[in-house]
Design a protein around this motif. Structure first.
Motif, PDB file in Angstrom:
ATOM      1  N   GLY A  42      26.326  44.015  16.695  1.00 14.11           N
ATOM      2  CA  GLY A  42      26.525  45.363  17.228  1.00 14.11           C
ATOM      3  C   GLY A  42      26.740  45.414  18.717  1.00 14.11           C
ATOM      4  N   GLY A  43      26.722  44.259  19.392  1.00 10.85           N
ATOM      5  CA  GLY A  43      26.997  44.229  20.828  1.00 10.85           C
ATOM      6  C   GLY A  43      25.750  44.084  21.682  1.00 10.85           C
ATOM      7  N   GLY A  89      33.096  50.085  12.678  1.00 14.57           N
ATOM      8  CA  GLY A  89      33.140  48.712  12.194  1.00 14.57           C
ATOM      9  C   GLY A  89      31.789  48.214  11.707  1.00 14.57           C
ATOM     10  N   ALA A  90      31.816  47.084  11.030  1.00 19.73           N
ATOM     11  CA  ALA A  90      30.583  46.464  10.519  1.00 19.73           C
ATOM     12  C   ALA A  90      30.746  44.953  10.596  1.00 19.73           C
ATOM     13  CB  ALA A  90      30.303  46.906   9.085  1.00 19.73           C
ATOM     14  N   ALA A 111      20.142  37.310   5.798  1.00 22.42           N
ATOM     15  CA  ALA A 111      19.437  38.010   6.873  1.00 22.42           C
ATOM     16  C   ALA A 111      20.186  39.275   7.275  1.00 22.42           C
ATOM     17  CB  ALA A 111      19.279  37.089   8.082  1.00 22.42           C
ATOM     18  N   ASN A 112      19.494  40.422   7.243  1.00 18.05           N
ATOM     19  CA  ASN A 112      20.093  41.664   7.732  1.00 18.05           C
ATOM     20  C   ASN A 112      20.234  41.610   9.245  1.00 18.05           C
ATOM     21  OD1 ASN A 112      17.885  42.994   5.409  1.00 18.05           O
ATOM     22  ND2 ASN A 112      20.092  43.228   5.156  1.00 18.05           N
ATOM     23  N   ASP A 113      21.367  42.090   9.739  1.00 23.15           N
ATOM     24  CA  ASP A 113      21.604  42.167  11.183  1.00 23.15           C
ATOM     25  C   ASP A 113      21.338  43.602  11.631  1.00 23.15           C
ATOM     26  OD1 ASP A 113      22.431  42.140  13.789  1.00 23.15           O
ATOM     27  OD2 ASP A 113      24.375  41.212  13.402  1.00 23.15           O
ATOM     28  N   ALA A 114      20.149  43.844  12.197  1.00 24.57           N
ATOM     29  CA  ALA A 114      19.756  45.198  12.579  1.00 24.57           C
ATOM     30  C   ALA A 114      20.530  45.724  13.773  1.00 24.57           C
ATOM     31  CB  ALA A 114      18.259  45.241  12.872  1.00 24.57           C
TER      32      ALA A 114
END
Length: 558
Positions: A42-43, A89-90, A111-114
């Motif tokens: 997400g930056g 975007g995702a 793994a979820n990317d929060a």
């Protein structure tokens, strides 16, 4: 007795070799730069926000979890590439999946990317998690989930919630994997809400860090639904679940302690039954893998010998070629990769002289085309590999099956059906690498996605569709012109040319491997020089599952 060692005839200083190398290096540079951007999730601001909560990012967690100085073989990094742009975007579909080693054991990590929409599930997120689970199911791979997700991305819930390959399938797979004795460990390291709360509770071990939340409905929804006011910690915090509900097995103070505990649990796991596939000590190829850059040509008009590629992938560059003088446009043979015995089915892009079985006349067979003889040879070889418990590797650069009167008279459809039957019913592990073109029914016969390869990889030069861009553009232009003429419109030659280029550009974009990887049609886009390493990962994963069903083909068209 002929030697099984491939004798390389590569001329590294030739113009073609240098041209091919430059093209491949340029493509790889582009791919690596795009992957680096995707890895930012997400930056910077989203990463900083995660750190302010006292939490690591998903990639930082994986780096600390796996064995030091060992690689993480990422799968699906291009998932959702150039998709969901109206929602910002995702990147990587907001989740990270791949193979790694923990305490020396091969595991799957999900793994979820929060940093990407709080780890919310987009349609491709669910499909990516399910693909990783299916790989674990097929290969019996212990699976680690690092959960940090806000649940379903509500604006797209209709494409996430109800279907067989949507969100609910994740929990169904949890249950199936547990029944199959495939170890699953879940660590709740952030939010885990709504339907997603079922994932950890259906696994073998549940860990939870302080400050995380596990509940079917968050505080705001609880208040709206039943008027009850309660804090997130009291409703579903780590302390509550450890002391009161008894839901979690281990309460950990922070990410570092949680990851250390996962490693300790993996370290105590029992060992699977040994694989039934033959293995001996690995030997490096006799030639440099980087030579593949110069050997391979993605130009449809240029020839190359796929044996030269194989020599840079297999152990000691030894390839026991099966029926080498028959059906020469498909290469079949036995080898070892990383010590594992394999059977290789590969399209050869060299034009070869042959003798017509019906007329006795000499003719030329075009490289990359599957003829009747090559289809029959491949079908028999695939059956032999199943008979002898030898995993299969498919290397694609195929234009399709031969067409025309002579091909039809020779029984090309019957021979192709035989090859497709053998691939469809094959019970040994199948692993596919799309090197160049993979068009039409040739894609199917060479174990495309629909034929259940355990893994499917693509080189940056991969292209696959019903037909090549030029052929498709010509066909589609003719259809469009006739449609416009029926409507009373006339096109000039310039208009026709512009229309063809427009259609061709769109079609070429859709045949790009990144387009395929975005939709999970391929598991990873790999560096051709690292094909051997990717195949070793896949073979070691496949070896964790010792179960091989009985091989049956049903009716074969003979």
């Amino acid at each position: 007795m002929p030697s099984s060692v491939v004798e390389s005839k590569v001329k590294r200083n030739s113009p073609d070799f240098e041209k091919n190398t430059r093209r491949m290096v340029d493509l790889l540079t582009e791919i690596k730069n795009q992957e680096a951007a995707i890895q930012q999730g997400g930056g910077a601001k989203a990463i900083e926000s995660q750190h302010k909560k006292g939490r690591l990012t998903a990639r930082e967690r994986i780096a600390k979890l796996i064995d030091p100085h060992t690689p993480f073989f990422e799968l699906g990094i291009y998932a959702a590439y150039e998709m969901y742009e109206e929602w910002g975007g995702a990147p990587a579909a907001g989740t990270i999946t791949g193979l790694a080693r923990i305490c020396g054991r091969l595991v799957m990590i999900i793994a979820n990317d929060a940093t990407v929409k709080a780890g919310a599930f987009f349609p491709l997120t669910a499909k990516k998690v399910i693909r990783a689970q299916n790989i674990s199911i097929e290969n019996h791979i212990p699976t680690i989930y690092l959960v940090d997700s806000a649940g379903v991305f509500l604006p797209l819930q209709e494409d996430v919630f109800p279907d067989t390959d949507d969100f609910g399938r994740v929990f169904r797979n949890n249950a199936v994997m547990s029944a199959m004795h495939i170890p699953q460990i879940t660590a709740i390291m952030g939010m885990c809400v709504a339907g997603g709360a079922y994932l950890p509770v259906m696994c073998d071990h549940i860990l939870m860090t302080e400050g995380s939340g596990l509940f079917l409905a968050g505080p705001a929804l609880v208040q709206a639904a039943i008027g009850q006011k309660v804090s997130a910690e009291e409703l579903g915090g780590a302390k509550m679940h450890a002391e009161i509900s008894g839901t979690v097995d281990f309460r950990e103070p922070d990410d570092d302690a949680c990851l250390a505990r996962i490693r300790a649990l993996v370290d105590k796991m029992g060992h699977p039954v040994a694989a039934r596939f033959d293995y001996r000590e690995s030997e490096n190829p006799s030639f440099a893998p980087e030579d593949i850059y110069g050997i391979f040509s993605s130009d449809p008009a240029r020839q190359y010998d796929m044996r030269e590629v194989i020599a840079r992938v297999v152990d000691a560059s030894k390839f026991e070629e099966y029926r080498a003088e028959y059906g020469k446009t498909v290469l079949c043979g036995y080898a070892r990769i990383g010590g594992w015995a394999v059977g290789i089915v590969a399209n050869n892009k060299k034009h070869v002289p042959t003798i017509d079985a019906a007329t006795g006349e000499r003719r030329i067979e075009f490289g990359g085309v599957i003829y009747t003889e090559s289809a029959e040879k491949a079908a028999r070889f695939i059956m032999d590999c199943n008979q002898n418990l030898v995993p299969l590797i498919f290397l694609h650069d195929v234009n399709g099956f031969m067409v025309g009167k002579e091909a039809e008279w020779s029984g090309i459809i019957r021979a192709g059906a035989k090859m497709v039957n053998a691939v469809s019913n094959s019970v040994v592990p199948k692993i596919t690498v799309i090197c160049g073109g993979s068009f039409g029914a040739g894609h199917y016969a060479m174990c495309g996605k629909a034929y259940d390869p355990r893994f499917i990889f693509a080189w940056p030069t991969a292209r696959y569709a019903v037909m090549s861009g030029d052929s498709a553009a010509s066909t589609l232009v003719e259809i469009k012109i006739k449609q416009l003429e029926r409507e009373g419109k006339k096109l000039s030659e310039a208009d026709k040319k512009e229309l063809k280029e427009s259609i061709r550009a769109t079609y070429e974009h859709q045949t790009d491997p990144r387009y395929a990887a975005a939709r999970l049609w391929v598991d990873a886009i790999i560096d051709p020089a690292q094909t051997r390493e990717a195949l070793i990962w896949a073979l070691e994963a496949a070896a964790l599952n010792p179960d091989v069903a009985d091989f049956k083909t049903g009716v074969l068209q003979t």
